[in-house]
Design an enzyme around this catalytic site. Structure first.
Site, PDB file in Angstrom:
ATOM      1  N   ARG A 185       1.121 -35.840  -4.798  1.00 30.38           N
ATOM      2  CA  ARG A 185       0.734 -35.519  -3.428  1.00 30.38           C
ATOM      3  C   ARG A 185      -0.301 -34.400  -3.501  1.00 30.38           C
ATOM      4  O   ARG A 185      -0.289 -33.589  -4.426  1.00 30.38           O
ATOM      5  CB  ARG A 185       1.937 -35.066  -2.606  1.00 30.38           C
ATOM      6  CG  ARG A 185       3.054 -36.108  -2.511  1.00 30.38           C
ATOM      7  CD  ARG A 185       4.239 -35.553  -1.742  1.00 30.38           C
ATOM      8  NE  ARG A 185       5.312 -36.540  -1.618  1.00 30.38           N
ATOM      9  CZ  ARG A 185       6.321 -36.668  -2.476  1.00 30.38           C
ATOM     10  NH1 ARG A 185       6.390 -35.857  -3.530  1.00 30.38           N
ATOM     11  NH2 ARG A 185       7.251 -37.587  -2.282  1.00 30.38           N
ATOM     12  N   LYS A 203       9.038 -32.605  -2.935  1.00 34.33           N
ATOM     13  CA  LYS A 203       9.807 -32.419  -1.712  1.00 34.33           C
ATOM     14  C   LYS A 203      11.227 -31.971  -2.040  1.00 34.33           C
ATOM     15  O   LYS A 203      11.816 -32.409  -3.021  1.00 34.33           O
ATOM     16  CB  LYS A 203       9.844 -33.724  -0.909  1.00 34.33           C
ATOM     17  CG  LYS A 203       8.507 -34.085  -0.271  1.00 34.33           C
ATOM     18  CD  LYS A 203       8.642 -35.317   0.597  1.00 34.33           C
ATOM     19  CE  LYS A 203       7.341 -35.624   1.323  1.00 34.33           C
ATOM     20  NZ  LYS A 203       7.452 -36.821   2.193  1.00 34.33           N
ATOM     21  N   HIS A 218      -3.725 -39.271  -0.143  1.00 40.83           N
ATOM     22  CA  HIS A 218      -2.527 -40.097  -0.204  1.00 40.83           C
ATOM     23  C   HIS A 218      -2.868 -41.539  -0.592  1.00 40.83           C
ATOM     24  O   HIS A 218      -2.042 -42.236  -1.181  1.00 40.83           O
ATOM     25  CB  HIS A 218      -1.784 -40.063   1.131  1.00 40.83           C
ATOM     26  CG  HIS A 218      -0.294 -40.055   0.970  1.00 40.83           C
ATOM     27  ND1 HIS A 218       0.405 -39.018   0.371  1.00 40.83           N
ATOM     28  CD2 HIS A 218       0.649 -40.986   1.291  1.00 40.83           C
ATOM     29  CE1 HIS A 218       1.694 -39.295   0.353  1.00 40.83           C
ATOM     30  NE2 HIS A 218       1.863 -40.489   0.894  1.00 40.83           N
ATOM     31  N   ARG A 269      -2.664 -41.696  -4.206  1.00 36.73           N
ATOM     32  CA  ARG A 269      -1.266 -41.783  -4.642  1.00 36.73           C
ATOM     33  C   ARG A 269      -0.800 -43.241  -4.576  1.00 36.73           C
ATOM     34  O   ARG A 269      -0.186 -43.746  -5.528  1.00 36.73           O
ATOM     35  CB  ARG A 269      -0.395 -40.900  -3.751  1.00 36.73           C
ATOM     36  CG  ARG A 269       1.101 -40.947  -4.035  1.00 36.73           C
ATOM     37  CD  ARG A 269       1.791 -39.880  -3.186  1.00 36.73           C
ATOM     38  NE  ARG A 269       3.223 -40.039  -3.101  1.00 36.73           N
ATOM     39  CZ  ARG A 269       4.090 -39.560  -4.009  1.00 36.73           C
ATOM     40  NH1 ARG A 269       3.632 -38.928  -5.068  1.00 36.73           N
ATOM     41  NH2 ARG A 269       5.393 -39.705  -3.851  1.00 36.73           N
ATOM     42  N   HIS A 308      10.088 -40.180  -6.021  1.00 37.59           N
ATOM     43  CA  HIS A 308      10.841 -40.816  -4.945  1.00 37.59           C
ATOM     44  C   HIS A 308      12.333 -40.632  -5.177  1.00 37.59           C
ATOM     45  O   HIS A 308      12.820 -40.820  -6.295  1.00 37.59           O
ATOM     46  CB  HIS A 308      10.533 -42.312  -4.873  1.00 37.59           C
ATOM     47  CG  HIS A 308       9.172 -42.619  -4.327  1.00 37.59           C
ATOM     48  ND1 HIS A 308       8.514 -43.806  -4.565  1.00 37.59           N
ATOM     49  CD2 HIS A 308       8.336 -41.883  -3.544  1.00 37.59           C
ATOM     50  CE1 HIS A 308       7.334 -43.790  -3.965  1.00 37.59           C
ATOM     51  NE2 HIS A 308       7.214 -42.637  -3.339  1.00 37.59           N
ATOM     52  N   TYR A 314       5.667 -50.937  -3.277  1.00 36.57           N
ATOM     53  CA  TYR A 314       4.421 -51.165  -4.005  1.00 36.57           C
ATOM     54  C   TYR A 314       4.423 -52.504  -4.726  1.00 36.57           C
ATOM     55  O   TYR A 314       3.357 -53.024  -5.060  1.00 36.57           O
ATOM     56  CB  TYR A 314       4.174 -50.027  -4.994  1.00 36.57           C
ATOM     57  CG  TYR A 314       3.899 -48.722  -4.302  1.00 36.57           C
ATOM     58  CD1 TYR A 314       2.693 -48.497  -3.654  1.00 36.57           C
ATOM     59  CD2 TYR A 314       4.865 -47.715  -4.271  1.00 36.57           C
ATOM     60  CE1 TYR A 314       2.447 -47.301  -3.002  1.00 36.57           C
ATOM     61  CE2 TYR A 314       4.626 -46.513  -3.622  1.00 36.57           C
ATOM     62  CZ  TYR A 314       3.418 -46.321  -2.986  1.00 36.57           C
ATOM     63  OH  TYR A 314       3.188 -45.135  -2.333  1.00 36.57           O
TER      64      TYR A 314
END
Length: 343
Positions: A188, A214, A290, A293, A316, A325
């Site tokens: 990110r 995150k 993004h 990414r 993730h 994806y």
């Protein structure tokens, strides 16, 4: 917040305490705090900041949902975010015993999001973007293989471009490295811009970046490409010899990527640089960090990397998030077969 026997706090007063709790106790990022502030101010504007929190019921929540969707015309993703903020707010009030029970208890407020696949770049678009980033430095497409044996080494090429002595050339090198790192690792943009020299370890196959994602979850992003590893090493040498660190920079952990004035590169700067590269590459659509990414994830899966490895690389929490994806890869396959006339 102390439990009040006589009167529940107002929405406005409780919102202020909730934001303080999020900043001090939970340590949420500035971006999240700004979003929560905007969302709570919008709710106060609808119900009134002086309204007691225990006066907010299901009727007010349903009316607010209709207000956001129909009167304000917000997109489902924006509505979902604002409702999620309110859920966290009232859940906190319940835990602090300012409310006996949250008005969201057993309330069915489903917000259906349209199914959207991540937007990435095709391989030809990515090559065009990379070419636009290296063009001002006069680097050829084979710069990764450059060595003294097969022509001017990468160091010589960067010295010729002025990266070790001219701030403008060094700044263009910063742009190139930012693009290559985003594409190689799927970071990110905020993760990229908060990297410091202390976040670089040496693995068996090359440098490894320690990334804080995150929820303060730490992960490792390897850089097994020798060419990119050399570019990173030479960049740090040019940075240390040319750019004076800003007063705000941490002397113990200097930022990895820096702007001309020595401060850390910002997400806004990366977006602006990508916008200029998009124009230089003559791409039909704007490119955001993004999107790189998404591009990294899709291209890695298309190259055969295991889904679990891509999940770890992207940070993730669930493999289900990464699985989207695979749909992008399937769609790319269908388009390619259609162009080739495969039936």
């Amino acid at each position: 917040m102390q439990k009040r026997e006589t009167r529940a706090p107002s929405v406005g007063a409780a919102a202020e305490e909730f934001l303080t709790h999020c900043r001090v106790a939970k340590g949420l990022s500035g971006h999240t705090l700004r979003a929560y502030t905007i969302d709570l101010e919008a709710f106060q504007g609808f119900v009134g900041g002086d309204l007691a929190v225990d006066a907010v019921g299901r009727g007010e929540l349903r009316a607010y949902l209709a207000h956001l969707s129909e009167e304000r015309g917000l997109k489902p993703a924006s509505v979902k975010r604002r409702i999620a903020c309110l859920k966290a707010f009232f859940r906190w009030l319940e835990m602090e015993e300012a409310l006996e029970i949250s008005p969201f208890h057993r309330l069915d407020l489903r917000i259906r999001l349209p199914k959207r696949l991540p937007r990435g770049l095709s391989r030809s678009e990515m090559r065009a973007l990379q070419a636009a980033a290296r063009r001002p430095l006069a680097l050829g497409k084979d710069w990764r293989e450059a060595s003294a044996e097969n022509g001017p080494s990468l160091r010589v090429q960067l010295q010729t471009a002025g990266c070790f002595e001219r701030p403008g050339a060094f700044d263009r090198l910063t742009t190139l490295l930012a693009v290559e790192l985003l594409y190689a690792t799927g970071l990110r943009v905020t993760e990229l811009c908060t990297l410091s020299d202390l976040d670089i370890d040496q693995g068996r196959r090359g440098p490894v970046l320690r990334v804080k994602g995150k929820g303060d979850r730490e992960r490792r992003a390897p850089l097994p490409d020798p060419g990119l590893a050399r570019l990173l090493k030479l960049y740090r040498q040019a940075r240390d010899g040319l750019i004076e660190p800003s007063a705000a920079a941490d002397p113990v952990a200097p930022p990895l990527l820096v702007a001309r004035r020595g401060g850390p590169l910002t997400p806004q700067s990366v977006r602006a640089r990508l916008k200029r590269l998009t124009q230089s590459a003559r791409l039909a659509r704007p490119v955001t960090p993004h999107m790189l990414r998404h591009t990294a994830a899709t291209h890695l899966l298309e190259a055969g990397l295991d889904l679990r490895f891509v999940q770890r690389l992207l940070g993730h929490g669930s493999v289900a998030t990464t699985e989207i994806y695979t749909s992008v890869s399937d769609e790319s396959l269908e388009r390619a077969m259609g162009r080739k006339g495969v039936r």
